[in-house]
Design an enzyme around this catalytic site. Sequence first.
Site, PDB file in Angstrom:
ATOM      1  N   CYS A 121      32.558 -14.770  -5.867  1.00 39.53           N
ATOM      2  CA  CYS A 121      33.865 -15.029  -6.013  1.00 39.53           C
ATOM      3  C   CYS A 121      34.193 -16.344  -6.508  1.00 39.53           C
ATOM      4  O   CYS A 121      33.399 -17.186  -6.191  1.00 39.53           O
ATOM      5  CB  CYS A 121      34.741 -14.517  -4.784  1.00 39.53           C
ATOM      6  SG  CYS A 121      36.559 -14.467  -5.268  1.00 39.53           S
ATOM      7  N   CYS A 123      37.353 -18.230  -4.968  1.00 38.95           N
ATOM      8  CA  CYS A 123      38.085 -18.961  -4.065  1.00 38.95           C
ATOM      9  C   CYS A 123      37.480 -20.075  -3.169  1.00 38.95           C
ATOM     10  O   CYS A 123      38.224 -20.991  -3.079  1.00 38.95           O
ATOM     11  CB  CYS A 123      38.873 -17.869  -3.012  1.00 38.95           C
ATOM     12  SG  CYS A 123      37.741 -16.876  -2.278  1.00 38.95           S
ATOM     13  N   CYS A 131      41.084 -16.379  -6.258  1.00 39.61           N
ATOM     14  CA  CYS A 131      39.987 -15.989  -6.711  1.00 39.61           C
ATOM     15  C   CYS A 131      39.796 -15.943  -7.922  1.00 39.61           C
ATOM     16  O   CYS A 131      38.513 -15.435  -8.337  1.00 39.61           O
ATOM     17  CB  CYS A 131      40.004 -14.590  -5.955  1.00 39.61           C
ATOM     18  SG  CYS A 131      40.190 -14.409  -4.089  1.00 39.61           S
ATOM     19  N   LYS A 197      39.473  -4.043  -0.875  1.00 40.93           N
ATOM     20  CA  LYS A 197      39.681  -5.345  -0.054  1.00 40.93           C
ATOM     21  C   LYS A 197      41.138  -5.328  -0.087  1.00 40.93           C
ATOM     22  O   LYS A 197      41.810  -5.299  -1.128  1.00 40.93           O
ATOM     23  CB  LYS A 197      39.314  -6.447  -0.702  1.00 40.93           C
ATOM     24  CG  LYS A 197      39.484  -7.697  -0.002  1.00 40.93           C
ATOM     25  CD  LYS A 197      38.582  -8.660  -0.709  1.00 40.93           C
ATOM     26  CE  LYS A 197      38.581 -10.074  -0.260  1.00 40.93           C
ATOM     27  NZ  LYS A 197      37.620 -11.178  -0.791  1.00 40.93           N
ATOM     28  N   ARG A 207      39.839 -18.430   6.067  1.00 41.47           N
ATOM     29  CA  ARG A 207      40.379 -19.395   4.925  1.00 41.47           C
ATOM     30  C   ARG A 207      40.526 -20.999   5.657  1.00 41.47           C
ATOM     31  O   ARG A 207      40.367 -21.916   4.782  1.00 41.47           O
ATOM     32  CB  ARG A 207      41.865 -18.872   4.495  1.00 41.47           C
ATOM     33  CG  ARG A 207      41.604 -17.695   3.892  1.00 41.47           C
ATOM     34  CD  ARG A 207      43.076 -17.311   3.306  1.00 41.47           C
ATOM     35  NE  ARG A 207      43.071 -15.944   2.632  1.00 41.47           N
ATOM     36  CZ  ARG A 207      44.046 -15.337   2.281  1.00 41.47           C
ATOM     37  NH1 ARG A 207      45.261 -15.794   2.554  1.00 41.47           N
ATOM     38  NH2 ARG A 207      43.751 -13.900   1.912  1.00 41.47           N
ATOM     39  N   ARG A 219      47.510 -13.482  -2.297  1.00 41.00           N
ATOM     40  CA  ARG A 219      46.613 -12.773  -3.112  1.00 41.00           C
ATOM     41  C   ARG A 219      46.932 -11.457  -3.369  1.00 41.00           C
ATOM     42  O   ARG A 219      46.096 -10.643  -3.861  1.00 41.00           O
ATOM     43  CB  ARG A 219      45.296 -12.933  -2.307  1.00 41.00           C
ATOM     44  CG  ARG A 219      44.560 -14.201  -2.347  1.00 41.00           C
ATOM     45  CD  ARG A 219      43.054 -13.976  -1.883  1.00 41.00           C
ATOM     46  NE  ARG A 219      42.559 -14.928  -0.791  1.00 41.00           N
ATOM     47  CZ  ARG A 219      42.182 -16.270  -1.437  1.00 41.00           C
ATOM     48  NH1 ARG A 219      42.369 -16.522  -2.603  1.00 41.00           N
ATOM     49  NH2 ARG A 219      41.789 -17.111  -0.386  1.00 41.00           N
ATOM     50  N   LYS A 250      37.141  -3.662   3.415  1.00 44.26           N
ATOM     51  CA  LYS A 250      37.434  -4.847   4.286  1.00 44.26           C
ATOM     52  C   LYS A 250      38.993  -4.992   4.391  1.00 44.26           C
ATOM     53  O   LYS A 250      39.734  -4.662   3.268  1.00 44.26           O
ATOM     54  CB  LYS A 250      36.882  -6.116   3.362  1.00 44.26           C
ATOM     55  CG  LYS A 250      37.248  -7.586   3.804  1.00 44.26           C
ATOM     56  CD  LYS A 250      36.677  -8.361   3.003  1.00 44.26           C
ATOM     57  CE  LYS A 250      36.890  -9.885   3.136  1.00 44.26           C
ATOM     58  NZ  LYS A 250      36.171 -10.690   2.515  1.00 44.26           N
ATOM     59  N   SER A 276      37.157 -12.322   9.791  1.00 42.29           N
ATOM     60  CA  SER A 276      37.316 -13.377  10.666  1.00 42.29           C
ATOM     61  C   SER A 276      38.528 -13.257  11.896  1.00 42.29           C
ATOM     62  O   SER A 276      38.247 -13.472  12.912  1.00 42.29           O
ATOM     63  CB  SER A 276      37.591 -14.421   9.785  1.00 42.29           C
ATOM     64  OG  SER A 276      38.728 -14.531   9.124  1.00 42.29           O
ATOM     65  N   TYR A 315      30.594 -11.217  12.334  1.00 40.67           N
ATOM     66  CA  TYR A 315      30.690 -12.601  12.776  1.00 40.67           C
ATOM     67  C   TYR A 315      29.755 -12.547  14.407  1.00 40.67           C
ATOM     68  O   TYR A 315      29.382 -13.461  14.801  1.00 40.67           O
ATOM     69  CB  TYR A 315      31.861 -13.547  12.971  1.00 40.67           C
ATOM     70  CG  TYR A 315      32.576 -13.677  11.498  1.00 40.67           C
ATOM     71  CD1 TYR A 315      31.747 -14.834  10.892  1.00 40.67           C
ATOM     72  CD2 TYR A 315      33.369 -13.081  10.970  1.00 40.67           C
ATOM     73  CE1 TYR A 315      32.317 -15.112   9.553  1.00 40.67           C
ATOM     74  CE2 TYR A 315      33.855 -13.221   9.697  1.00 40.67           C
ATOM     75  CZ  TYR A 315      33.290 -13.970   9.098  1.00 40.67           C
ATOM     76  OH  TYR A 315      33.803 -14.323   7.549  1.00 40.67           O
TER      77      TYR A 315
HETATM   78  C1  PBG Z   1      38.016 -13.587  -0.969  1.00 40.53           C
HETATM   79  C2  PBG Z   1      37.305 -13.580   0.367  1.00 40.53           C
HETATM   80  C3  PBG Z   1      38.255 -13.567   1.704  1.00 40.53           C
HETATM   81  C4  PBG Z   1      37.256 -13.615   2.635  1.00 40.53           C
HETATM   82  C5  PBG Z   1      36.002 -13.595   2.263  1.00 40.53           C
HETATM   83  N1  PBG Z   1      36.139 -13.769   0.917  1.00 40.53           N
HETATM   84  C6  PBG Z   1      39.508 -12.935   1.960  1.00 40.53           C
HETATM   85  C7  PBG Z   1      40.589 -13.746   1.400  1.00 40.53           C
HETATM   86  O1  PBG Z   1      40.418 -14.965   1.848  1.00 40.53           O
HETATM   87  O2  PBG Z   1      41.573 -13.437   0.794  1.00 40.53           O
HETATM   88  C8  PBG Z   1      37.878 -13.455   4.369  1.00 40.53           C
HETATM   89  C9  PBG Z   1      36.388 -12.856   5.088  1.00 40.53           C
HETATM   90  C10 PBG Z   1      36.853 -13.061   6.665  1.00 40.53           C
HETATM   91  O3  PBG Z   1      38.105 -13.177   6.762  1.00 40.53           O
HETATM   92  O4  PBG Z   1      36.055 -13.160   7.425  1.00 40.53           O
HETATM   93  N2  PBG Z   1      37.177 -13.457  -2.066  1.00 40.53           N
HETATM   94 ZN    ZN Z   2      37.800 -14.900  -3.576  1.00 45.97          ZN
END
Ligand code: PBG
Ligand code: ZN
Length: 330
Positions: A121, A123, A131, A197, A207, A219, A250, A276, A315
């Site tokens: 990705c 982002c 992204c 997602k 983030r 997003r 996800k 997360s 995690y």
């Molecule tokens: C976006 C991305 C995200 C996560 C990982 N890659 C989502 C986002 O920020 O919109 C989040 C993973 C997490 O919260 O553990 N490509």
């Molecule tokens: Zn992304």
Amino acid sequence: MAFPRDRPRRLRRTPALRRLARETRLAPADLLHPAFVREDISAPQGIPALPGHVHETVDSLCDTVEQVLALGCGGALLFGLPARKDAEGSGAWAEDGVVQTAIRSIRRRFGDDCVVIADCCLCEYTDHGHCGLLHEAGGVDNDATIERYARTAVSQAAAGAHIIAPSGMMDGQVAAVREALDRAGFLDTAILAYSAKYASVMYGPFRDAARSTPRDGDRRGYQMDPANQREALREARLDLDEGADMVLVKPALTYLDVVARFRDLTDLPLAAYCVSGEYAMLRHAAAAGAFDERAAVLEALGSIHRAGADLVITYHAREAARWLDEECRG
Ligand code: PBG
Ligand code: ZN
């Protein structure tokens, strides 16, 4: 055909009977460890938003991977944090980019012992946090973006990633990545498609860790509306047609219905990403005395598995692997 002859409690009487009657079992090998490798540090640095996790250097990441392997986990999912971000996110496909360097280093040290999954990705690499590439008028340019995902995927495969995980929710991203990998000769590099997602609040700590909060807007123009289930099935069917080798849902815990529907849809390996915010919920609630962390985590991850996921990205992978191991001995 009923009580008093039928008594389901007969098989719940002792630990050994319960073990025998157990329908699903999560194993350490089903767990994948997400890791952040950061370019501009010389020693690992704690991530306050994700207690127990660090920004890794390439070297410290290799040591963490060694731990992850020793615990029997299935592999690692890598996110790169570049020293410099730009409008295009060009760090994502840099040949000597931080993730590419980390992948090479892991493969040199562990060969094929650790399955390496590369998040694909932009982002973490764009200065605006989205992204993909932005249209001048605003909004993400789908078709220009998937061309960059294709480049990124090829650079990750060249570094030695076993699996590429396009996670930006652009239309056609799986096809673009498959085509580019094949053209570059990476016929055996697999694709884990983030089919569903959702535009979830549960990404907050990530983030923070990746400094990838979009500068403007959000997003929701590409991630899915949490209210939709049928649309997730449609996304999954498209990804299967485009050549996905595995599919993913996800977040996980609030989308177990989607996991279950995906299970019925495909025989391919199915993964779910316990994100997360879900990690933070469990940790903080446990720290506040709401429940025992170990019991809560095993129940939560076990539920994701019961719903139909073969693999869980979490995690808690290392702790859960340890706990699962103790459980099957105890
Ligand atoms: C976006 C991305 C995200 C996560 C990982 N890659 C989502 C986002 O920020 O919109 C989040 C993973 C997490 O919260 O553990 N490509
Ligand atoms: Zn992304």
